[in-house]
Design a protein around this motif. Structure first.
Motif, PDB file in Angstrom:
ATOM      1  N   THR A   1      90.962  -4.062 -24.359  1.00  0.00           N
ATOM      2  CA  THR A   1      91.681  -5.332 -24.476  1.00  0.00           C
ATOM      3  C   THR A   1      92.008  -5.645 -25.934  1.00  0.00           C
ATOM      4  O   THR A   1      93.119  -6.097 -26.248  1.00  0.00           O
ATOM      5  N   LEU A   2      91.069  -5.406 -26.828  1.00  0.00           N
ATOM      6  CA  LEU A   2      91.333  -5.615 -28.256  1.00  0.00           C
ATOM      7  C   LEU A   2      92.429  -4.691 -28.755  1.00  0.00           C
ATOM      8  O   LEU A   2      93.292  -5.095 -29.539  1.00  0.00           O
ATOM      9  N   ARG A   3      92.389  -3.464 -28.287  1.00  0.00           N
ATOM     10  CA  ARG A   3      93.427  -2.496 -28.660  1.00  0.00           C
ATOM     11  C   ARG A   3      94.786  -2.955 -28.150  1.00  0.00           C
ATOM     12  O   ARG A   3      95.796  -2.833 -28.840  1.00  0.00           O
ATOM     13  N   TRP A   4      94.820  -3.488 -26.929  1.00  0.00           N
ATOM     14  CA  TRP A   4      96.063  -4.003 -26.370  1.00  0.00           C
ATOM     15  C   TRP A   4      96.581  -5.181 -27.199  1.00  0.00           C
ATOM     16  O   TRP A   4      97.787  -5.291 -27.458  1.00  0.00           O
ATOM     17  N   GLN A   5      95.689  -6.061 -27.614  1.00  0.00           N
ATOM     18  CA  GLN A   5      96.113  -7.210 -28.420  1.00  0.00           C
ATOM     19  C   GLN A   5      96.730  -6.763 -29.738  1.00  0.00           C
ATOM     20  O   GLN A   5      97.718  -7.346 -30.200  1.00  0.00           O
ATOM     21  N   ASP A   6      96.154  -5.719 -30.337  1.00  0.00           N
ATOM     22  CA  ASP A   6      96.757  -5.161 -31.561  1.00  0.00           C
ATOM     23  C   ASP A   6      98.163  -4.641 -31.273  1.00  0.00           C
ATOM     24  O   ASP A   6      99.094  -4.880 -32.047  1.00  0.00           O
ATOM     25  N   PHE A   7      98.304  -3.940 -30.167  1.00  0.00           N
ATOM     26  CA  PHE A   7      99.616  -3.407 -29.787  1.00  0.00           C
ATOM     27  C   PHE A   7     100.612  -4.535 -29.552  1.00  0.00           C
ATOM     28  O   PHE A   7     101.754  -4.493 -30.016  1.00  0.00           O
ATOM     29  N   HIS A   8     100.170  -5.551 -28.847  1.00  0.00           N
ATOM     30  CA  HIS A   8     101.050  -6.662 -28.483  1.00  0.00           C
ATOM     31  C   HIS A   8     101.477  -7.472 -29.711  1.00  0.00           C
ATOM     32  O   HIS A   8     102.597  -8.008 -29.747  1.00  0.00           O
TER      33      HIS A   8
ATOM     34  N   TYR B   1     102.251  -6.423 -32.582  1.00  0.00           N
ATOM     35  CA  TYR B   1     103.192  -5.738 -33.463  1.00  0.00           C
ATOM     36  C   TYR B   1     104.585  -6.360 -33.413  1.00  0.00           C
ATOM     37  O   TYR B   1     105.367  -6.232 -34.349  1.00  0.00           O
ATOM     38  N   ASP B   2     104.918  -7.038 -32.315  1.00  0.00           N
ATOM     39  CA  ASP B   2     106.224  -7.712 -32.219  1.00  0.00           C
ATOM     40  C   ASP B   2     106.361  -8.792 -33.285  1.00  0.00           C
ATOM     41  O   ASP B   2     107.440  -8.988 -33.850  1.00  0.00           O
ATOM     42  N   SER B   3     105.267  -9.486 -33.554  1.00  0.00           N
ATOM     43  CA  SER B   3     105.327 -10.553 -34.559  1.00  0.00           C
ATOM     44  C   SER B   3     105.004 -10.044 -35.959  1.00  0.00           C
ATOM     45  O   SER B   3     105.535 -10.549 -36.951  1.00  0.00           O
ATOM     46  N   ILE B   4     104.159  -9.018 -36.041  1.00  0.00           N
ATOM     47  CA  ILE B   4     103.792  -8.484 -37.358  1.00  0.00           C
ATOM     48  C   ILE B   4     104.968  -7.744 -37.992  1.00  0.00           C
ATOM     49  O   ILE B   4     105.202  -7.836 -39.198  1.00  0.00           O
ATOM     50  N   TYR B   5     105.721  -7.020 -37.156  1.00  0.00           N
ATOM     51  CA  TYR B   5     106.864  -6.237 -37.664  1.00  0.00           C
ATOM     52  C   TYR B   5     108.135  -6.694 -36.944  1.00  0.00           C
ATOM     53  O   TYR B   5     108.540  -6.121 -35.934  1.00  0.00           O
ATOM     54  N   PRO B   6     108.770  -7.756 -37.430  1.00  0.00           N
ATOM     55  CA  PRO B   6     109.965  -8.286 -36.753  1.00  0.00           C
ATOM     56  C   PRO B   6     111.152  -7.321 -36.769  1.00  0.00           C
ATOM     57  O   PRO B   6     111.998  -7.380 -35.884  1.00  0.00           O
ATOM     58  N   ARG B   7     111.212  -6.467 -37.778  1.00  0.00           N
ATOM     59  CA  ARG B   7     112.315  -5.497 -37.830  1.00  0.00           C
ATOM     60  C   ARG B   7     112.062  -4.385 -36.823  1.00  0.00           C
ATOM     61  O   ARG B   7     111.018  -3.735 -36.838  1.00  0.00           O
TER      62      ARG B   7
ATOM     63  N   ARG C   1     109.126   0.129 -34.555  1.00  0.00           N
ATOM     64  CA  ARG C   1     109.127   1.385 -33.797  1.00  0.00           C
ATOM     65  C   ARG C   1     108.326   2.457 -34.534  1.00  0.00           C
ATOM     66  O   ARG C   1     107.527   3.181 -33.925  1.00  0.00           O
ATOM     67  N   ILE C   2     108.487   2.542 -35.845  1.00  0.00           N
ATOM     68  CA  ILE C   2     107.772   3.545 -36.633  1.00  0.00           C
ATOM     69  C   ILE C   2     106.271   3.283 -36.616  1.00  0.00           C
ATOM     70  O   ILE C   2     105.463   4.192 -36.416  1.00  0.00           O
ATOM     71  N   ARG C   3     105.885   2.016 -36.836  1.00  0.00           N
ATOM     72  CA  ARG C   3     104.471   1.676 -36.859  1.00  0.00           C
ATOM     73  C   ARG C   3     103.817   1.851 -35.482  1.00  0.00           C
ATOM     74  O   ARG C   3     102.694   2.335 -35.370  1.00  0.00           O
ATOM     75  N   THR C   4     104.543   1.474 -34.441  1.00  0.00           N
ATOM     76  CA  THR C   4     103.999   1.613 -33.096  1.00  0.00           C
ATOM     77  C   THR C   4     103.810   3.082 -32.742  1.00  0.00           C
ATOM     78  O   THR C   4     102.794   3.468 -32.156  1.00  0.00           O
ATOM     79  N   GLU C   5     104.783   3.876 -33.109  1.00  0.00           N
ATOM     80  CA  GLU C   5     104.664   5.307 -32.826  1.00  0.00           C
ATOM     81  C   GLU C   5     103.489   5.918 -33.576  1.00  0.00           C
ATOM     82  O   GLU C   5     102.759   6.747 -33.029  1.00  0.00           O
ATOM     83  N   LYS C   6     103.315   5.500 -34.807  1.00  0.00           N
ATOM     84  CA  LYS C   6     102.220   6.051 -35.617  1.00  0.00           C
ATOM     85  C   LYS C   6     100.856   5.650 -35.074  1.00  0.00           C
ATOM     86  O   LYS C   6      99.933   6.474 -35.016  1.00  0.00           O
ATOM     87  N   ASP C   7     100.708   4.388 -34.666  1.00  0.00           N
ATOM     88  CA  ASP C   7      99.395   3.859 -34.304  1.00  0.00           C
ATOM     89  C   ASP C   7      99.079   3.939 -32.817  1.00  0.00           C
ATOM     90  O   ASP C   7      97.891   3.939 -32.440  1.00  0.00           O
ATOM     91  N   PHE C   8     100.115   4.005 -31.961  1.00  0.00           N
ATOM     92  CA  PHE C   8      99.848   3.897 -30.521  1.00  0.00           C
ATOM     93  C   PHE C   8     100.451   5.009 -29.675  1.00  0.00           C
ATOM     94  O   PHE C   8     100.330   4.957 -28.448  1.00  0.00           O
TER      95      PHE C   8
ATOM     96  N   GLY D   1     100.473   8.094 -27.619  1.00  0.00           N
ATOM     97  CA  GLY D   1      99.333   8.667 -26.903  1.00  0.00           C
ATOM     98  C   GLY D   1      98.653   7.671 -25.992  1.00  0.00           C
ATOM     99  O   GLY D   1      97.801   8.051 -25.190  1.00  0.00           O
ATOM    100  N   THR D   2      99.040   6.389 -26.085  1.00  0.00           N
ATOM    101  CA  THR D   2      98.531   5.387 -25.156  1.00  0.00           C
ATOM    102  C   THR D   2      99.537   5.202 -24.025  1.00  0.00           C
ATOM    103  O   THR D   2     100.730   5.506 -24.168  1.00  0.00           O
ATOM    104  N   TYR D   3      99.053   4.684 -22.896  1.00  0.00           N
ATOM    105  CA  TYR D   3      99.981   4.399 -21.807  1.00  0.00           C
ATOM    106  C   TYR D   3     100.922   3.269 -22.177  1.00  0.00           C
ATOM    107  O   TYR D   3     102.077   3.232 -21.733  1.00  0.00           O
ATOM    108  N   TRP D   4     100.498   2.340 -22.996  1.00  0.00           N
ATOM    109  CA  TRP D   4     101.367   1.233 -23.395  1.00  0.00           C
ATOM    110  C   TRP D   4     102.596   1.737 -24.139  1.00  0.00           C
ATOM    111  O   TRP D   4     103.698   1.240 -23.926  1.00  0.00           O
ATOM    112  N   TYR D   5     102.383   2.685 -25.022  1.00  0.00           N
ATOM    113  CA  TYR D   5     103.519   3.238 -25.762  1.00  0.00           C
ATOM    114  C   TYR D   5     104.523   3.850 -24.787  1.00  0.00           C
ATOM    115  O   TYR D   5     105.726   3.633 -24.907  1.00  0.00           O
ATOM    116  N   TYR D   6     104.023   4.613 -23.799  1.00  0.00           N
ATOM    117  CA  TYR D   6     104.918   5.216 -22.813  1.00  0.00           C
ATOM    118  C   TYR D   6     105.607   4.121 -21.994  1.00  0.00           C
ATOM    119  O   TYR D   6     106.811   4.182 -21.755  1.00  0.00           O
TER     120      TYR D   6
END
Length: 407
Positions: free
Chosen positions: A368-375, A377-383, A388-395, A397-402
């Motif tokens: 759940t904490l990992r999901w909150q970090d993923f979620h 990213y929309d506000s942390i990286y508005p561009r 997309r680059i940060r999400t790909e780097k950090d997430f 391999g997760t089902y959320w990314y897929y």
């Protein structure tokens, strides 16, 4: 001691010939043994109707020997010994390029006109070389690797090697699939999963092979989305409606993993008068559904059904099936925990009919904490590009990314 013209000619001639021969033999054997062996195995299997088997060692040794003998024959005819000696390898390289481009189903393609044209141009180059070589005064040049004759010949060989690579099938996914099938045919699921693991290129067939290999290891729900995944639930098995196909491995290897073959299901359906699938083939969904009531089936179908729903992003279907197959605790495979947390976040207010309350009682704090970090990213990286680059780097391999990525 000074070297007279006759001794110089003989010594430099042999040095050049030996260097060219060594380079040709090393390249040809390496190309056939390491790079092209799996593709040749697939091609031979298809062209022979599965009656013959390609051995990479025997194939590489025999093919290299034949190609070198062809060079010796050409050399005996044209007798190029000086700056154009490497041209005597051209027919061998041309044949190597043809063999490396053969696939199943077989097609001559451009070879019907390209091969005669290339041989004609080569013949012209040989004729010109025999006219020009006698006028080249290289008796004052260094002997061996430092001579102009040596480097001109090696350069010609390198150009021909690049030509072989240019016309051969160097598609990464084709090689990944061929190697994975060879590995699975020999029962090596680890090697099948290793090939192309760092590449983002894939297709439905390669995804299917990885699903099968992970299922053999009992890691389907743990690692599938660590690889790029394409296709739909129909593509998890080589059945009706699937774009995924086997090229080398017999499909019976897959059916034996499940314990039941599709044809036996069809025969039983026919005897019971179930016209829904009689006279046609089974889809992956029909096959997996049939296994649920089959006492001979192994439990492998359970993970297949779950990941099939996840591949289609059908979280309601996943949520309905998960409690039937797994206890909702920390032993859940990684991707199932990720999908469950995602389902809880997306459907807490309106769960699908039939979904048990236990799906919302179960909590996994770390996921759940990992999901909150993923979620966030929309506000942390508005561009969008940066996100997309940060999400790909950090997430990746997760089902959320897929789930949130576009096909």
């Amino acid at each position: 001691m000074p070297i007279n013209g006759s001794n110089y000619k003989v010594q430099n001639c042999w040095t050049t010939r030996v260097a060219c021969a060594v380079l040709f033999l090393l390249f040809t054997f390496s190309w056939l043994y390491w790079f092209q062996a799996d593709m040749l195995a697939v091609a031979q299997h298809g062209l022979s109707g599965g009656k013959t088997h390609y051995d990479r060692t025997v194939g590489a040794v025999i093919s290299t020997a034949v190609l070198y003998l062809l060079h010796l024959l050409v050399y005996a005819i044209v007798r190029l010994t000086r700056r154009s000696h490497a041209l005597t390898y051209f027919p061998s390289f041309l044949l190597l390029a043809f063999v490396s481009s053969v696939s199943y189903p077989f097609s001559w393609g451009a070879w019907l006109w390209a091969a005669p044209l290339l041989l004609l141009l080569w013949g012209g180059a040989v004729w010109l070389a025999k006219k020009v070589d006698p006028f080249a005064n290289d008796t004052k040049e260094p002997i061996g690797l430092f001579s102009r004759r040596m480097w001109l010949n090696l350069l010609q060989l390198i150009v021909m090697m690049l030509g072989v690579a240019a016309v051969s099938d160097t598609n990464a996914v084709h090689h990944f699939k061929a190697h994975a099938e060879v590995a699975l045919q020999h029962g090596d699921a680890d090697e099948a999963l290793r090939v192309g693991e760092r590449s983002l290129e894939t297709d439905e067939s390669l995804t299917m092979l990885r699903i099968f290999a992970l299922s053999q290891k009992g890691e389907l729900g743990e690692r599938l989305f660590c690889y790029p995944v394409v296709g739909s639930h129909l593509d998890v098995l080589p059945l009706l409606g699937s774009k995924a196909q086997l090229q080398l491995m017999a499909d019976t290897v897959i059916w034996d993993h499940f314990g039941v073959r599709p044809d036996s299901i069809m025969e039983r359906a026919d005897s019971m008068g179930r016209a829904r699938i009689v006279g046609s083939q089974l889809t992956a969904s029909q096959y997996l559904d049939s296994l649920e009531c089959d006492t001979l089936a192994t439990l492998a179908y359970r993970d297949y059904k779950l990941v099939a729903s996840l591949i289609d992003r059908q979280l309601d279907s996943f949520a309905l099936q998960l409690p039937r197959y797994y206890a909702l605790n920390d032993s859940l495979p990684r991707h199932y925990r990720e999908a469950l947390v995602l389902y809880q976040q997306l459907h807490h207010d309106a769960p699908a009919p039939g979904v048990p309350d236990t799906l919302f009682i179960y909590k996994d704090s770390l996921t759940t904490l990992r999901w909150q970090d993923f979620h966030q990213y929309d506000s942390i990286y508005p561009r969008k590009s940066e996100r997309r680059i940060r999400t790909e780097k950090d997430f990746r391999g997760t089902y959320w990314y897929y789930y949130f990525s576009k096909d």
